[in-house]
Scaffold this motif. Sequence first.
Motif, PDB file in Angstrom:
ATOM      1  N   SER A  21       0.825  -1.213   0.000  1.00  0.00           N
ATOM      2  CA  SER A  21       0.000   0.000   0.000  1.00  0.00           C
ATOM      3  C   SER A  21       0.860   1.265   0.000  1.00  0.00           C
ATOM      4  N   TYR A 223      -1.636  -5.058   2.668  1.00  0.00           N
ATOM      5  CA  TYR A 223      -2.120  -4.281   3.812  1.00  0.00           C
ATOM      6  C   TYR A 223      -2.485  -5.197   4.953  1.00  0.00           C
ATOM      7  N   PHE A 243       3.367  -4.457   4.234  1.00  0.00           N
ATOM      8  CA  PHE A 243       2.851  -3.238   4.836  1.00  0.00           C
ATOM      9  C   PHE A 243       3.238  -3.198   6.295  1.00  0.00           C
TER      10      PHE A 243
END
Length: 270
Positions: A21, A223, A243
Amino acid sequence: MTIDNNFQEFTNTHRIWAVGSLHSSIESFQSIKKYILSNFKSGDKLIFLGNLIGYNNKSKEIITDVLRLRFNLMANFNADHEDVVFLRGAQEEMFSKLLQLQIAPNPREIIDWIFSHGVDKTLVSYNFEPDQFRNIATQGTIQINKLTSKLNKTISETAGHKEFFSNLKHAAFTNNMEVLFVNRGVDLSRPLSAQNDCFWWGYQNFSLINKPYNTFIRIVRGYQSNQNNELEYSKNRILCTLFKQPLENKKILAGLFAKNGDILELFESK
């Protein structure tokens, strides 16, 4: 396996670059982009694991920058347009709800919720004030439609942006069905073709996965919501999360993967 337009199958490749992300952190993305350009090889693939936008007011700029990288790879490495893939993350999903706010049964509630999750910053990047949408949310379908039409028109007039939002994939996988790329998670009780929105909202206890999901021996996601990120241990686990919480750190994680699931390299933005 029969796939539809929501999925991307990577064929004729040995290496796949994956970027976690971005959340509009365009400055952090520069070192990631430079490293990929310096080490990309003909036949490589590149996938962005969703959440390019949101939380920072550079969403418009980050999409343009990522599309520019895609064009660069196509021009210099003879890459096909399907060799660079973008997944839908929660940020893109929430922004799509904003673009269709006129059909929402509860527009004010939608506005309050998605703005509390960083979508207001994406609006700012397209030169719209969040209060415009807050104020219009209670004025009826016709007034809301005028504003969302204006926003959609702005996106259409920004080179490549309409196409970006129209071609986001739900997931991608290697043609040997050993590596799966998602934004956040999958429902392990369902086949890939029967997933709903777990791809970007996640699924209970997915982070604890300790055995292959169907034939997939490696799952790469972009994520996670919890604070623990055992990136250094990913080579010994099925799940590799690109992430690192908290959101405020603006670090971007990326990796290079072989089609058999081996992690060739893990790196983060400077």
